[in-house]
Scaffold this motif. Structure first.
Motif, PDB file in Angstrom:
ATOM      1  N   ARG A 224       0.838  -1.361  -0.449  1.00  0.00           N
ATOM      2  CA  ARG A 224      -0.039  -0.001  -0.131  1.00  0.00           C
ATOM      3  C   ARG A 224       0.688   1.091   0.272  1.00  0.00           C
ATOM      4  NH1 ARG A 224      -5.072   1.404  -0.394  1.00  0.00           N
ATOM      5  NH2 ARG A 224      -5.741  -0.535   0.388  1.00  0.00           N
ATOM      6  N   PRO A 225       0.566   2.099  -0.679  1.00  0.00           N
ATOM      7  CA  PRO A 225       1.346   3.642  -1.102  1.00  0.00           C
ATOM      8  C   PRO A 225       0.852   4.281  -0.109  1.00  0.00           C
ATOM      9  CG  PRO A 225      -0.335   3.294  -2.751  1.00  0.00           C
ATOM     10  CD  PRO A 225      -0.123   2.337  -2.290  1.00  0.00           C
ATOM     11  N   ALA A 226       2.480   5.091   0.693  1.00  0.00           N
ATOM     12  CA  ALA A 226       1.568   5.691   1.846  1.00  0.00           C
ATOM     13  C   ALA A 226       1.562   7.740   1.618  1.00  0.00           C
ATOM     14  CB  ALA A 226       2.905   5.856   2.439  1.00  0.00           C
ATOM     15  N   VAL A 227       2.621   7.618  -0.005  1.00  0.00           N
ATOM     16  CA  VAL A 227       2.377   9.101  -0.380  1.00  0.00           C
ATOM     17  C   VAL A 227       2.000   9.049  -2.036  1.00  0.00           C
ATOM     18  CG1 VAL A 227       3.766   9.952   1.438  1.00  0.00           C
ATOM     19  CG2 VAL A 227       4.898   9.222  -0.701  1.00  0.00           C
ATOM     20  N   HIS A 228       1.003   7.795  -2.232  1.00  0.00           N
ATOM     21  CA  HIS A 228       0.403   8.283  -3.806  1.00  0.00           C
ATOM     22  C   HIS A 228      -1.046   7.832  -3.971  1.00  0.00           C
ATOM     23  CE1 HIS A 228       4.891   7.651  -4.823  1.00  0.00           C
ATOM     24  NE2 HIS A 228       4.420   7.527  -5.534  1.00  0.00           N
ATOM     25  N   LEU A 229      -1.888   8.674  -4.322  1.00  0.00           N
ATOM     26  CA  LEU A 229      -3.132   8.327  -4.540  1.00  0.00           C
ATOM     27  C   LEU A 229      -3.346   6.706  -4.718  1.00  0.00           C
ATOM     28  CD1 LEU A 229      -5.598   9.808  -6.702  1.00  0.00           C
ATOM     29  CD2 LEU A 229      -6.043   7.752  -6.018  1.00  0.00           C
ATOM     30  N   SER A 230      -4.114   5.930  -4.052  1.00  0.00           N
ATOM     31  CA  SER A 230      -5.004   4.808  -4.451  1.00  0.00           C
ATOM     32  C   SER A 230      -6.454   4.554  -3.680  1.00  0.00           C
ATOM     33  CB  SER A 230      -3.998   3.460  -3.332  1.00  0.00           C
ATOM     34  OG  SER A 230      -3.837   3.745  -2.355  1.00  0.00           O
ATOM     35  N   THR A 231      -6.401   3.270  -3.499  1.00  0.00           N
ATOM     36  CA  THR A 231      -8.382   3.491  -3.258  1.00  0.00           C
ATOM     37  C   THR A 231      -8.077   2.117  -2.543  1.00  0.00           C
ATOM     38  OG1 THR A 231      -8.995   1.554  -4.861  1.00  0.00           O
ATOM     39  CG2 THR A 231      -9.639   4.140  -5.300  1.00  0.00           C
ATOM     40  N   ASP A 232      -9.119   2.751  -1.525  1.00  0.00           N
ATOM     41  CA  ASP A 232      -8.940   1.380   0.039  1.00  0.00           C
ATOM     42  C   ASP A 232      -9.719   0.268  -0.831  1.00  0.00           C
ATOM     43  OD1 ASP A 232      -9.996   1.185   2.921  1.00  0.00           O
ATOM     44  OD2 ASP A 232     -11.881   0.797   2.069  1.00  0.00           O
ATOM     45  N   ARG A 233     -10.094   0.053  -1.873  1.00  0.00           N
ATOM     46  CA  ARG A 233     -10.386  -1.143  -2.175  1.00  0.00           C
ATOM     47  C   ARG A 233     -10.752  -1.402  -3.314  1.00  0.00           C
ATOM     48  NH1 ARG A 233     -12.526  -4.236   1.158  1.00  0.00           N
ATOM     49  NH2 ARG A 233     -13.467  -5.594  -0.152  1.00  0.00           N
ATOM     50  N   ASN A 234     -10.084  -2.218  -4.377  1.00  0.00           N
ATOM     51  CA  ASN A 234     -10.600  -2.259  -5.412  1.00  0.00           C
ATOM     52  C   ASN A 234      -9.415  -1.796  -6.796  1.00  0.00           C
ATOM     53  OD1 ASN A 234     -12.937  -3.626  -5.177  1.00  0.00           O
ATOM     54  ND2 ASN A 234     -14.397  -1.961  -5.475  1.00  0.00           N
TER      55      ASN A 234
END
Ligand code: FRU
Length: 554
Positions: free
Chosen positions: A59-69
C-alpha cells in the motif's frame, strides 16, 4: 505486431457483453450492475488513505490509491478553490478492470489524498471511460448559473446493452456538477460527439482552452488507427471537427489519452510551443504501456509536430515522458497553480497491471509531476520533476529531518555491498543521491534490500551502456506475470563524472528523476515486508556515493 494486446483492444466490447451473460474475460471479474437494481459502490465516504502494514505491505503511503478495488487512468483532474480533485477509472465492485466508473479523491497538497464516494457509476447501458474536466466559469454551457457555474466533465460513453448507441460503440458525453464535484448529472443530449460511422475505439476527450480563438479544443483518439482527432466548441455541447494528427512517432500499439498543451520555453524570451502527449499501448519504450510526446505548433485548427520520429524508427528516436514500465495515461490538472503543467499519471502497465499481487486494491497514481519545455541539442524536449506542491508536502512530512552519508564502495569482480545502516532502513523515503561511478562497471543503490544486498531494487549507472538502470529482477514477488519486465534503462550523461538522482521510494514503487529533469523512470515492484535495507553497491571497481534521505512516511 500491432495488436498483440487484442484482449485490451476489445476489452470494452467484451466486457459489455460479458456483463449480460456472465463475467467471461480477465478484465471483467464482476458482472456490470443491472440498470434496475443499481448496486452501491463499496467505497467508504470520504476516507483518508490507509497506511502500509504487514497485512497490506504494498500500500503506498504518499501516492493516490483506493481503499479497495481497481483503478487505472486519472480522468477529470482539476484544481478548484484550494482543492485538487482527481477522478479516475475505477471498478467499484472488483479488483480487476470492469464496470468502469469514475472514482474520486481529493487533496490539498497532492500527496495526501482522501477518497470520496464514486462520482459516476457504470450501468449496463454505459460504462464511463476516460475523459477530463473543466471549470465552465462563464457558464457557456448554460448548465449552471452565472453565480454557480458548472464543473463540466467530458467522458467516453462505452455503450452496453440498452445504451444510446449499439453495444461496443464509443462516443463522447458530458456530465456536470453544481456542487464542486460531489454529485454529477449526465447531460440529456448525450452523446455530444460521435463519429459517422460510429467507432468502437473513439475515446479519451481532454479539453484545452485555446485563448486566441476563445474556444475549447478537445483531443480524442481513434485508438486503433493511431490518430488523434481534434474538435472545437464554444459551449462544450456542440463540437466541430478541426483536424487529425497521425503518421509520426511510435506506432506499436493503441494511441490513448491524448492531450494538447501550450507551454513556455524555459530560458527563451517569451517563446511558446505546443506539446501533444500520447499514451501508447503496447509499444512503449520499456515494453507494454508508455507515454510519448511531440512538440510543434498549433494554429487553432491543426497540430504539426516538428522533428518527430518517423513511424517504424527505433523507439529511442521518439520522445518519451518516462523510461520505466509504469507511467501511463498522465494528463494535466486543469487550473493547477504554479504556471507549469502538473501531471498525474497512472502507475501501471497494461501488460501485467491486472495481475499485480495487491489486494483488496489494485492500482495507484504516480507522484504528481511538473513539466518544463526546453530547447536542447537541436530539438525541444520536456523536463520532468516532482511537482513543487508535492515536493513541499513531502518535505513537510519528513519534518525537515534529513539523514546524510558519504561512502566509497569497493566492488571488485562481483558486486560489493555497503549497508547504510539502521537510520536509512525504510519502506518509504525520498532520496537525493550523488553517484560517482569512477572506473566501476556498475554502481548504485539497493532499496528495499535484504541485509546482504542480494535481494532488493537496484538503481545504478551502467558504464558499458551509458545508462541509468532500474532493475527489479530480484526485488520481491514477480511471478504473477511473464510480462513483468526485469529491468529498464534510460540514456544519461555523467556530469563531471557524477550522476545526481532524486528518488521517491514508496512501498511498492520507485520514481527516479535526474534533477535536470531529462530522465524520469517509474517502476512498480513488490518487495518482502521485512526487506527495508538501503545499500550502496558497485561492481568492477570502487565508486563513491553521497546520500541524503528523508523519511516521508513512517
Ligand atoms: C487507457 C484506457 C483508455 C480508456 C480507459 C478505459 O488506459 O484504455 O483509452 O478510456 O483506459 O478504462
Amino acid at each position: 505486431m500491432l495488436f498483440q494486446n487484442l484482449r485490451k483492444t476489445f476489452r470494452p466490447a467484451l466486457c459489455a457483453a460479458a456483463a449480460v451473460v456472465v463475467a467471461l474475460t480477465a478484465g471483467c471479474t464482476a458482472p456490470a450492475p443491472s440498470s434496475t437494481e443499481p448496486p452501491t459502490a463499496d467505497t467508504p465516504p470520504a476516507a483518508p488513505a490507509a497506511a502500509p502494514s504487514a497485512g497490506d505491505p504494498w500500500r503506498p503511503a504518499v501516492h493516490l490509491s483506493t481503499d479497495r478495488n481497481w483503478i487505472n487512468d486519472p480522468n477529470g483532474l482539476v484544481y478548484d478553490n484550494g482543492t485538487y480533485h482527481a477522478f479516475y477509472q475505477h471498478n467499484p465492485h472488483g479488483n480487476s478492470w470492469g464496470n468502469m466508473s469514475w472514482g474520486h479523491s481529493t487533496s490539498t497538497d497532492l500527496i495526501h489524498w482522501t477518497q470520496q464516494p464514486v462520482a459516476m457509476e457504470a450501468s449496463e447501458a454505459e460504462e464511463i471511460f476516460s475523459g477530463s474536466i473543466v471549470m465552465d466559469k462563464d457558464n457557456a454551457s448554460g448548465l449552471g448559473t452565472a453565480d454557480n457555474p458548472p464543473m463540466v466533465a467530458l467522458y467516453t460513453s462505452a455503450y452496453g446493452k440498452g445504451g444510446a448507441r449499439p453495444a461496443g460503440i464509443q462516443a463522447q458525453s458530458l456530465a456536470y456538477s453544481l456542487d464542486h464535484g460531489k454529485s454529477w448529472q449526465k447531460y440529456k443530449g448525450n452523446p455530444v460527439l460521435d463519429l459517422a460511422p460510429s467507432s468502437k475505439n473513439f475515446r479519451d476527450p481532454k479539453l484545452t482552452w485555446y485563448a486566441p480563438g476563445k474556444y475549447w479544443v478537445m483531443t480524442t483518439v481513434v485508438a486503433d488507427a493511431q490518430t488523434v482527432k481534434l474538435f472545437k466548441s464554444t459551449d462544450l455541447l456542440h463540437w466541430d471537427f478541426l483536424s487529425d494528427f497521425s503518421g509520426v512517432g511510435a506506432h506499436g500499439g493503441l494511441w490513448e489519452v491524448p492531450e494538447l498543451l501550450q507551454m513556455d520555453v524555459t530560458g527563451s524570451s517569451g517563446e511558446k510551443k505546443w506539446v501533444m502527449l500520447i499514451s501508447i499501448n503496447p509499444g512503449g519504450i520499456a515494453g507494454g504501456s508508455g507515454m510519448q510526446y511531440f512538440v510543434g505548433e498549433f494554429d487553432g485548427r491543426k497540430f504539426t509536430a516538428e522533428n518527430a520520429a518517423a513511424p517504424g524508427a527505433p523507439l529511442g528516436d521518439s520522445q518519451w515522458l518516462d523510461y520505466g514500465a509504469d507511467y501511463y495515461a498522465a494528463n494535466s490538472i486543469n487550473g493547477a497553480p504554479g504556471g507549469k503543467p502538473v501531471l498525474l499519471g497512472w502507475m501501471g502497465n497494461w501488460d501485467y497491471a491486472q495481475h499485480v499481487p495487491t489486494t483488496p486494491w489494485r492500482g495507484s497514481m504516480a507522484v504528481p509531476r511538473e513539466l518544463e519545455l526546453v530547447h536542447d541539442g537541436g530539438r525541444y524536449a520536456l523536463r520532468s520533476g516532482i511537482a513543487a506542491a508535492a515536493a513541499e508536502a513531502l518535505g513537510k512530512a519528513a519534518g525537515g529531518e534529513v539523514r546524510r552519508k558519504d561512502l566509497t564502495v569497493t566492488g571488485s569482480a562481483g558486486p560489493g555491498y555497503e549497508p547504510l545502516g539502521g537510520e536509512f532502513a525504510a519502506r518509504t523515503q525520498l532520496l537525493d543521491v550523488e553517484l560517482e561511478p569512477g572506473a566501476s562497471a556498475e554502481a548504485g543503490l539497493v532499496l528495499r534490500g535484504s541485509a546482504d544486498g542480494t535481494r532488493g531494487l537496484r538503481i545504478s549507472y551502467e558504464r558499458e551502456t551509458g545508462t541509468l538502470k532500474v532493475d527489479r529482477s530480484s526485488a520481491g514477488t514477480d511471478n504473477f506475470s511473464p510480462l513483468f519486465s526485469p529491468y529498464h534503462r534510460a540514456p544519461v550523461a555523467l556530469k563531471d563524472g557524477k550522476l545526481r538522482l532524486r528518488i521517491l521510494l514508496d512501498s511498492s514503487s520507485v520514481e527516479v528523476f535526474t534533477p535536470d529533469g531529462t530522465v524520469a523512470m517509474t517502476d512498480s515492484f513488490y518487495p518482502a515486508w521485512d526487506d527495508t535495507e538501503t545499500l550502496a553497491f558497485s561492481r568492477g571497481g570502487p565508486a563513491k556515493v553521497t546520500i541524503a534521505s528523508s523519511r516521508v512516511a513512517s
